[in-house]
Design an enzyme around this catalytic site. Structure first.
Site, PDB file in Angstrom:
ATOM      1  N   GLN A 282       0.690  -1.257  -0.030  1.00 20.95           N
ATOM      2  CA  GLN A 282      -0.104  -0.034  -0.204  1.00 20.95           C
ATOM      3  C   GLN A 282       0.815   1.269   0.047  1.00 20.95           C
ATOM      4  OE1 GLN A 282      -3.857   0.502   2.381  1.00 20.95           O
ATOM      5  NE2 GLN A 282      -2.463   1.491   3.619  1.00 20.95           N
TER       6      GLN A 282
ATOM      7  N   ASP B  21     -20.246  12.316  -9.725  1.00 22.71           N
ATOM      8  CA  ASP B  21     -19.246  12.389 -10.701  1.00 22.71           C
ATOM      9  C   ASP B  21     -19.634  11.437 -11.891  1.00 22.71           C
ATOM     10  OD1 ASP B  21     -16.230  12.000 -11.993  1.00 22.71           O
ATOM     11  OD2 ASP B  21     -16.062  13.264  -9.804  1.00 22.71           O
TER      12      ASP B  21
ATOM     13  N   ASP C 194      -9.980  -1.466  -3.657  1.00 23.47           N
ATOM     14  CA  ASP C 194      -9.518  -0.524  -2.735  1.00 23.47           C
ATOM     15  C   ASP C 194     -10.808   0.282  -2.331  1.00 23.47           C
ATOM     16  OD1 ASP C 194      -7.552   0.235  -1.363  1.00 23.47           O
ATOM     17  OD2 ASP C 194      -6.208   1.140  -2.766  1.00 23.47           O
TER      18      ASP C 194
ATOM     19  N   HIS D 141     -12.949   8.687 -14.054  1.00 24.75           N
ATOM     20  CA  HIS D 141     -12.722  10.095 -13.259  1.00 24.75           C
ATOM     21  C   HIS D 141     -13.216   9.875 -11.958  1.00 24.75           C
ATOM     22  CE1 HIS D 141     -13.470  14.291 -12.002  1.00 24.75           C
ATOM     23  NE2 HIS D 141     -12.654  14.621 -12.805  1.00 24.75           N
TER      24      HIS D 141
ATOM     25  N   ASN E 210      -6.038  -1.097   3.494  1.00 22.34           N
ATOM     26  CA  ASN E 210      -6.258  -2.472   3.451  1.00 22.34           C
ATOM     27  C   ASN E 210      -4.825  -3.098   2.942  1.00 22.34           C
ATOM     28  OD1 ASN E 210      -6.414  -1.770   1.117  1.00 22.34           O
ATOM     29  ND2 ASN E 210      -8.093  -2.432   0.392  1.00 22.34           N
TER      30      ASN E 210
ATOM     31  N   TYR F  43     -20.825  29.268  -5.720  1.00 23.66           N
ATOM     32  CA  TYR F  43     -21.617  29.669  -4.746  1.00 23.66           C
ATOM     33  C   TYR F  43     -21.066  29.952  -3.382  1.00 23.66           C
ATOM     34  CZ  TYR F  43     -25.012  27.719  -8.092  1.00 23.66           C
ATOM     35  OH  TYR F  43     -25.660  27.650  -9.196  1.00 23.66           O
TER      36      TYR F  43
ATOM     37  N   SER G 168      -9.712  18.731  -9.898  1.00 18.27           N
ATOM     38  CA  SER G 168     -10.661  17.512  -9.563  1.00 18.27           C
ATOM     39  C   SER G 168     -10.003  16.758  -8.443  1.00 18.27           C
ATOM     40  CB  SER G 168     -10.803  16.544 -10.811  1.00 18.27           C
ATOM     41  OG  SER G 168     -11.953  16.908 -11.598  1.00 18.27           O
TER      42      SER G 168
END
Length: 432
Positions: free
Chosen positions: A121, A148, A157, A178, A191, A292, A371
């Site tokens: 990991q 999304d 994962d 994405h 994990n 906003y 993003s």
């Protein structure tokens, strides 16, 4: 093209604001679909009837705001809707796109260079920069809705992801990649495989509002927001955070119904985290939904320092430097890593190395963009709610602003000519 400020040396600009072009959804609505806002208290059945009586068809009828997306076949039907005494406003249904930088041939910028599978990991550089999860601060017991392209529901994962809602087809399964990458930054599981996210204990709710090309519309985005508003308190664990790594050019007043949905979510205690956008020549006030005031808008920085072989640049691009592609402006709430690093070649071309996260189909991939910055902050918000469950959305937005590190110093100025300092150094987000 973008140029280095130091000597006007040419640097490749790989990305535009949002992905260019339109999808089947966007083409279908075009000038034919409109967001129709009705007077407060107008029942859903009356809204449907109003569309039908005008010779139009209601595509979405929203529960959280007295509005509907209406497919209008001609000007006569549109005029009939405008004459309806219950109608307050009618605005176009505008296309919305994933806020990911596009590289050559339309491939994700910053992709590769560490993608595929990993041995054991990895804690990605962005997660380390904002604060790796620890016991008691890992997002456990908090729901995060990812609005999304969907999430890869079979990715090991991202185990436990809830297939919650979709505006395309019958499943929230990602068909673009994405959303899967964004989801991994928020909550890839701790994990022992792949990568670990900022809040690996959080529960991910998959809300598909973009199609297989990373495109949708105000209508599909509002449908996802409406689903969260209607269900956030009834699901287990409750949804306290929304991540939207998407947007479009616009102003805060150009779709009153969507503005009202965002305000209602904020009042209901759901934090809405939004990518600022990938246009260095615009400001966050020109991007929706980042403009906003109720959202947490996130600009992009580098997580690590890079290398420099260009003789016109005094030194390498440092950590916490504003990404050369990022949208900024005084309305940005905080910055966070949207790329791992920027390296400058001998020919003075800037190369972005993306954030490592989960890939559609398994394994990992790198991507760059605001993003990728936003989900770091969504994970931080989940950890805030875990520790302070009674917090309001306004509390969390304030806490994230106040806890940002290097306020008044970072983001550091980008070397690219396209970047202009906006007068605010809001700092880089950090986890509790």
């Amino acid at each position: 093209m973008t140029r280095l400020k130091s000597a006007g040396v040419c640097v490749t600009a790989l990305g535009l604001l949002f992905a260019p072009g339109t999808t089947g959804d966007a083409r279908a609505q075009g000038a034919q679909e409109h967001i129709v806002q009705f007077r407060a208290g107008t029942p859903a059945a009356v809204r449907r009837a109003a569309a039908a009586n005008a010779g139009a068809t209601a595509r979405f009828v929203y529960a959280g705001t007295p509005a509907a997306t209406v497919r209008v076949p001609n000007e006569q039907a549109l005029a009939a809707l405008r004459r309806n005494a219950a109608v307050v406003s009618i605005v176009p249904n505008r296309p919305v796109f994933a806020s990911q930088r596009s590289g050559p041939n339309g491939k994700p910028a910053g992709a590769g260079g560490g993608g595929g599978t990993t041995s054991g990991q990895v804690t990605p550089a962005g997660v380390k920069r904002v604060g790796a999860p620890v016991a008691g601060s890992d997002g456990s017991g908090v729901g995060v809705a990812i609005l999304d392209t969907g999430i890869d529901l079979t990715h090991p994962d991202l185990a436990g992801t809830v297939n919650a809602f979709t505006t395309f087809g019958s499943s929230c399964q990602d068909d673009e990649g994405h959303g899967t990458h964004v989801a991994g930054i928020v909550a890839a599981r701790n994990n022992g495989i792949g990568v670990v996210g900022v809040a690996p204990g959080a529960t991910l709710y998959c809300v598909k509002v973009l199609d297989q090309t990373g495109s949708g519309s105000d209508a599909t985005l509002m449908a996802g927001l409406d689903w969260v508003l209607d269900n956030h308190a009834s699901v287990t664990p409750p949804i306290r955070v929304i991540n939207m790594s998407l947007g479009r050019p616009g102003t805060a007043d150009d779709n009153p119904a969507m503005r009202d949905l965002i305000a209602s979510l904020d009042a209901a205690g759901v934090s809405v985290v939004v990518a600022a956008g990938n246009d260095a020549e615009s400001e966050v006030t020109e991007q929706i939904p980042a403009a906003y005031p109720q959202v947490i808008s996130v600009a992009s920085t580098t997580a690590l320092g890079g290398s420099n072989q260009c003789r016109w640049l005094a030194g390498p691009i440092a950590p916490d430097t504003a990404s050369y592609f990022t949208t900024d402006g005084p309305g940005v709430t905080v910055s966070a890593p949207g790329e791992e690093r920027e390296d400058v070649s001998r020919s003075c071309v800037i190369k972005s190395t993306g954030i490592l996260s989960t890939s559609l189909g398994g394994g990992t991939i790198r991507m760059s963009g605001t993003s990728m910055a936003a989900p770091h902050v969504a994970g931080i918000a989940a950890r805030h709610y875990q520790q302070y469950s009674g917090s309001t959305a306004q509390d969390v937005r304030f806490d994230i602003t106040q806890a940002a590190v290097r306020k008044g110093v970072a983001p550091l100025d980008s070397a690219a000519v396209g970047y202009t300092f906006d007068g605010v150094r809001e700092g880089v987000a950090t986890a509790p």
